[in-house]
Design a protein around this motif. Structure first.
Motif, short mmCIF file in Angstrom:
data_model
loop_
_atom_site.label_atom_id
_atom_site.label_comp_id
_atom_site.label_asym_id
_atom_site.label_seq_id
_atom_site.Cartn_x
_atom_site.Cartn_y
_atom_site.Cartn_z
N MET A 112 0.87 -1.17 0.00
CA MET A 112 0.00 0.00 0.00
C MET A 112 0.90 1.22 0.00
N GLY A 113 0.74 2.06 -1.02
CA GLY A 113 1.58 3.24 -1.14
C GLY A 113 0.80 4.50 -0.79
N ILE A 114 1.36 5.27 0.12
CA ILE A 114 0.74 6.54 0.55
C ILE A 114 1.65 7.67 0.10
N PRO A 115 1.19 8.54 -0.79
CA PRO A 115 2.03 9.64 -1.28
C PRO A 115 2.47 10.55 -0.15
N ALA A 116 3.72 10.99 -0.23
CA ALA A 116 4.24 11.91 0.77
C ALA A 116 3.56 13.26 0.66
N SER A 117 3.03 13.56 -0.52
CA SER A 117 2.28 14.80 -0.74
C SER A 117 1.39 14.57 -1.95
N THR A 118 0.61 15.55 -2.31
CA THR A 118 -0.21 15.42 -3.51
C THR A 118 0.69 15.17 -4.70
N THR A 119 0.40 14.14 -5.47
CA THR A 119 1.29 13.76 -6.55
C THR A 119 1.12 14.68 -7.75
#
Length: 298
Positions: free
Chosen positions: A230-237
């Motif tokens: 599960m990948g959670i972006p560090a910020s809005t991509t």
């Protein structure tokens, strides 16, 4: 062990085929295939006969360009359970003991040993059917000293100092359970969740290429293929996503990644259930990354 079972065309299986009148070796990719064809990677080993010929075409159900060959071109499958008996005597004894200790219900050999073109320093590439509890069995063998690091220079080369590798710290490299040594024999373990292939009927819609920082957490066992995170972006991509992304990979080099921040580049596709799926396997990469700096609340 299911000695009589011959695997279907599932990920990692090596077979010989004659395409356009030319014999060659091929490795299956995935387990879902277009009607009448097989998704493959042409398998070339120095010193082996044959020149694999495959067509690169757009596979609609996967939303990617991939190499394929006709099913009817297959001459023989080389990765069945009997392939273990073709290993050199010392290697066969050690790997046989390894397979027995893991309690694998089904196991075979793929890679260079399967086609008879191994070198002295070749890994034994093992295909196995995943079972519950195998991760604990691997950890127990590691704690007992039977699984141990290979030559660090060789492992470093595998684990991230080349194209598409994973740049990780020394501890991660040393403690790999699926790509290491067992009693002095280097091995790579590819654990499958299915032994039979299926027709590719779903539709994956390509959305573009993602290249950014994700926080990855394993989904299920991190030692099976495919491996999912599960990948959670560090910020809005840059592509506008702020929610979770499923990172799915068939590459054993990306197994066993501990939770943390990674730079991930890969093709993003949308499945029929609305899930966003990112694959680093088609020219992409997963690399360890420093945690992003948080904004100062003051």
């Amino acid at each position: 062990m299911l000695e009589a079972s011959t695997p279907g065309y599932v990920d990692g299986v090596v077979f010989e085929a004659t395409v356009a009148g030319i014999p060659g070796y091929y490795m299956v990719r995935g387990y879902r295939h277009p009607p009448g064809r097989l998704l493959v990677e042409p398998y070339r080993v120095s010193g082996c006969r044959g020149r694999p010929v495959a067509v690169r075409e757009y596979v609609h159900c996967l939303g990617v360009y991939a190499y394929t060959v006709p099913r009817k071109s297959v001459v023989r499958i080389l990765s069945g359970p009997k392939s273990l008996s073709t290993l050199p005597l010392r290697v066969r004894r050690v790997i046989g003991d390894f397979v027995d200790r893991l309690g694998l219900e089904w196991a075979g050999v793929t890679g260079s040993y399967a086609v008879g073109c191994e070198r002295q320093d070749s890994d034994v590439d093992i295909l196995g059917l995943y079972r519950k509890g195998i991760l604990k069995a691997l950890r127990d063998l590691y704690e007992d000293g039977l699984i141990h690091q290979c030559k660090m220079g060789d492992v470093m080369a595998k684990r991230g100092r080349g194209p598409g590798g994973v740049a990780l710290d020394h501890e991660r490299i040393e403690r790999s359970l699926t790509d290491s040594c067992y009693r002095g024999i280097p091995y790579t373990l590819r654990l499958l969740t299915v032994l039979q292939d299926a027709e590719c009927t779903d539709t994956l819609t390509p959305l573009g290429v993602f290249d950014g920082i994700l926080y990855l957490e394993p989904v299920g066992e991190p030692i099976t293929v495919p491996t999912r995170y599960m990948g959670i972006p560090a910020s809005t991509t840059p592509m506008g996503w702020a929610g979770e992304i499923i990172v799915e990979t068939w590459r054993t080099r990306y197994q066993e990644l501990p939770p943390g921040y990674y730079r991930v580049r890969g093709l993003v596709r949308l499945d029929s259930h609305g899930h966003t799926i990112l694959s680093p396997d088609h020219g992409g990469v997963i690399e360890w990354a420093q945690p992003p700096l948080l904004d100062n609340p003051n």
